[in-house]
Design an enzyme around this catalytic site. Structure first.
Site, PDB file in Angstrom:
ATOM      1  N   GLY B  46       0.423   0.661  -1.724  1.00 30.97           N
ATOM      2  CA  GLY B  46       1.633   0.686  -2.531  1.00 30.97           C
ATOM      3  C   GLY B  46       1.983  -0.772  -2.773  1.00 30.97           C
ATOM      4  N   GLU B  47       3.254  -1.073  -2.940  1.00 29.67           N
ATOM      5  CA  GLU B  47       3.643  -2.478  -3.068  1.00 29.67           C
ATOM      6  C   GLU B  47       4.165  -2.965  -1.713  1.00 29.67           C
ATOM      7  OE1 GLU B  47       3.079  -4.917  -5.190  1.00 29.67           O
ATOM      8  OE2 GLU B  47       1.841  -3.409  -6.169  1.00 29.67           O
ATOM      9  N   SER B  48       3.517  -3.965  -1.158  1.00 32.45           N
ATOM     10  CA  SER B  48       3.876  -4.402   0.187  1.00 32.45           C
ATOM     11  C   SER B  48       5.274  -5.020   0.224  1.00 32.45           C
ATOM     12  CB  SER B  48       2.844  -5.389   0.731  1.00 32.45           C
ATOM     13  OG  SER B  48       2.743  -6.521  -0.097  1.00 32.45           O
ATOM     14  N   CYS B  78      -4.803  -1.311   2.133  1.00 34.59           N
ATOM     15  CA  CYS B  78      -4.286  -2.185   1.075  1.00 34.59           C
ATOM     16  C   CYS B  78      -2.924  -2.773   1.462  1.00 34.59           C
ATOM     17  CB  CYS B  78      -4.255  -1.432  -0.251  1.00 34.59           C
ATOM     18  SG  CYS B  78      -4.130  -2.518  -1.682  1.00 34.59           S
ATOM     19  N   ARG B 107      -2.860 -11.859  -0.600  1.00 36.54           N
ATOM     20  CA  ARG B 107      -2.379 -10.745  -1.409  1.00 36.54           C
ATOM     21  C   ARG B 107      -2.961 -10.832  -2.817  1.00 36.54           C
ATOM     22  NH1 ARG B 107       3.271  -9.908  -3.185  1.00 36.54           N
ATOM     23  NH2 ARG B 107       3.301  -7.737  -3.810  1.00 36.54           N
ATOM     24  N   ILE B 140      -7.786  -1.755  -5.559  1.00 37.21           N
ATOM     25  CA  ILE B 140      -6.729  -1.871  -6.563  1.00 37.21           C
ATOM     26  C   ILE B 140      -5.878  -3.100  -6.243  1.00 37.21           C
ATOM     27  CG2 ILE B 140      -4.817  -0.686  -7.700  1.00 37.21           C
ATOM     28  CD1 ILE B 140      -7.033   1.223  -7.791  1.00 37.21           C
ATOM     29  N   ARG B 141      -5.949  -4.130  -7.060  1.00 35.79           N
ATOM     30  CA  ARG B 141      -5.181  -5.356  -6.770  1.00 35.79           C
ATOM     31  C   ARG B 141      -5.252  -5.641  -5.266  1.00 35.79           C
ATOM     32  NH1 ARG B 141      -0.738  -7.232 -10.045  1.00 35.79           N
ATOM     33  NH2 ARG B 141       0.478  -7.260  -8.145  1.00 35.79           N
ATOM     34  N   HIS B 176      -9.189   1.973  -0.850  1.00 37.38           N
ATOM     35  CA  HIS B 176      -8.381   3.198  -0.787  1.00 37.38           C
ATOM     36  C   HIS B 176      -9.223   4.442  -0.522  1.00 37.38           C
ATOM     37  CE1 HIS B 176      -4.639   1.311  -2.037  1.00 37.38           C
ATOM     38  NE2 HIS B 176      -5.358   0.588  -2.888  1.00 37.38           N
ATOM     39  N   GLU B 178      -8.257   7.142   0.433  1.00 31.97           N
ATOM     40  CA  GLU B 178      -7.497   8.351   0.088  1.00 31.97           C
ATOM     41  C   GLU B 178      -7.682   8.749  -1.373  1.00 31.97           C
ATOM     42  OE1 GLU B 178      -6.328   5.392   0.300  1.00 31.97           O
ATOM     43  OE2 GLU B 178      -4.679   5.046  -1.109  1.00 31.97           O
TER      44      GLU B 178
END
Lengths: 296, 193
Positions: B46-48, B78, B107, B140-141, B176, B178
């Site tokens: 997600g967004e950390s 992530c 990051r 992803i990023r 990821h 998942e």
């Protein structure tokens, strides 16, 4: 250097970013300062645009892609993903936005459409696209064009949640009805929705859209965020609702908390206190332009 | 065993679905009370920055740090990896990490979304069952692991960068698992927990 093959721009990585944005708030910002306020408040991404929808509505005229310099400034100001809007059908704007290294393109009805018949062929891009939809047929047509994320449109710039609720209920209601349909009825559903049969069949099997679905257009309070999340949205876009309110930073943070704790009325009550005035709202019947009608 | 999924933001529902698949009933963790009821925890992508802020607001940071110190098995993917790392480059200046595993991460080290990628990853290490096929990793990023401390097991790398690491009861992945149908990494975590 590398002995490992990397594939970029695939559906999996494009839809994957949308998965990471779930349970979050994407905020409209018009300059680096607002972008930092949004990031400080816990936004999962910012949408870079020149004017928030309520100003576009007030000013009139043709609304276009933002100045690349302004988008670059916002990219430099924050560490979270940056999205930017392009006009419906304006693939040249999308090519420019992709080249700027923006993380998500919004082919948006908030800007003035560039093509009256065609949306962008989004399969041709490595950058993922989000598109708006007012009903399930529209959502599936956008997905068939390559959109990796759908947002229910609502009516941007009004601070009025009624259209968002209508669109969400329409989309979620039809998904529910399709999961109960038998295989013969799916052909009729595809015809009625003017959508590809394969996507209708996929919904019948999985019970959900093939891509994540967020909600946009009219969210102005933490309670609004909770409402649309409870109706089935997986994240929220807040446009004018934050920076057209009395005190943007606390409101932004409250909407972030409300989106995480959308089923907990005690927390929602706590975060809704003392936020000052929300943006002034508009009655839908008084609007000269209905942005949600744009798109085909 | 009760496996929790930190459900503040991000891909927690996808992790929960995988955990259900591998036979454990996942519990969504949003409060200290939820946390006290679990025997292991997955920290999703997600967004950390968002998750870090919500950890503080929910008053979860301190109890979580204490549980990890006392041996709570955790698996971070992530953003989850970023939150567990000992140091984070290119994060926000006020970004605080739990320092639960002795690695340094950068990051978005692989670049922006346009650089996000899929790649086959070979997983292996001492005491691991040998996997005859690679694991398909979705990045992803993603964060880049720039340093691993002594005693870190590097279970997979992409080029020269570790992408799956373990130190005792803490496992982290920059990709990821998942998002794909392969359940082996979740099984690895649940079996060890």
């Amino acid at each position: 250097m590398s002995d490992i093959t990397r594939s970029t721009g695939t559906q999996l990585v494009k839809r994957g970013l949308a998965e990471m944005l779930k349970g979050g708030v994407v905020m409209d910002v018009v300059n680096p300062e607002q972008a930092r306020i949004a990031e400080d408040a816990g936004a999962v991404a910012v949408m870079a645009l020149e004017r928030v929808p309520s100003d576009i509505r007030r000013d009139g005229g043709v609304a276009r892609m933002s100045d690349p310099e302004m988008i670059e400034g916002i990219k430099a100001a924050v560490t979270i993903p940056v999205m930017a809007k392009v006009r419906i059908g304006h693939f040249a704007e999308a090519q420019i936005i992709q080249a700027l290294g923006v993380d998500y393109v919004d082919e948006s009805e908030v800007l003035t459409p560039a093509d009256e018949a065609h949306h962008i062929d989004k399969w041709a891009f490595d950058v993922p696209f989000v598109c708006g939809a007012t009903n399930l047929g529209e959502a599936l047509r956008r997905i068939s064009e390559g959109a990796c994320l759908i947002r229910s449109k609502g009516e941007a710039g009004t601070g009025n949640i009624v259209e968002a609720v209508r669109h969400l209920r329409s989309i979620m209601g039809d998904i529910g009805r399709i999961t109960k349909a038998d295989s013969a009825e799916l052909f009729e559903w595809a015809k009625r929705l003017q959508a590809p049969l394969s996507l209708v069949q996929e919904i019948a099997e999985t019970g959900e859209l093939p891509v994540p679905m967020f909600c946009a257009g009219g969210i102005a309070t933490p309670a609004d965020a909770s409402l649309v999340m409870q109706l089935g949205a997986q994240s929220v876009f807040v446009g004018s609702g934050i920076f057209k309110s009395d005190d943007p930073a606390p409101r932004a943070r409250a909407i972030v908390e409300a989106t995480t704790n959308f089923t907990d009325p005690v927390i929602l009550g706590k975060v809704s206190r003392g936020l000052g005035a929300a943006m002034p709202g508009l009655e839908i019947d008084t609007l000269e332009t209905r942005l949600a009608d744009r798109g085909w | 065993m009760k496996v929790g999924v930190l459900a503040l933001q991000g891909a927690f529902a996808r992790h929960a679905a995988v955990l259900t698949d591998v036979g454990v009933a996942p519990i969504e963790v949003r409060t200290p009370e939820h946390l006290s009821g679990v025997d292991a925890l997955v920290m999703p992508g997600g967004e950390s920055t968002t998750m870090s802020m919500l950890l503080d607001i929910a008053e979860l940071r301190q109890p979580l740090a204490e549980r990890i110190t006392r041996g709570l098995p955790v698996f971070g993917t992530c953003a989850g990896m970023i939150l567990l790392a000992s140091s984070v480059a290119d994060g926000r200046s006020d970004q605080e990490s739990l320092a639960a595993i002795d690695i340094d991460v950068r990051r978005n080290g692989y670049g922006r979304q346009i650089d996000s990628f899929e790649a086959d990853v070979n997983v292996g290490g001492e005491g691991l069952p040998s996997w005859d096929t690679p694991f398909h990793g979705v990045f992803i990023r993603a964060p880049v692991v720039e340093r691993v401390g002594d005693g870190i097991e590097v279970l997979a790398s992409v080029d020269d960068n570790p992408v799956l690491c373990r130190q005792g009861h803490v496992m982290v992945a920059s990709f990821h698992p998942e998002l794909t149908a392969d359940r082996r990494i979740h099984e690895l975590f649940v079996e060890a927990a």
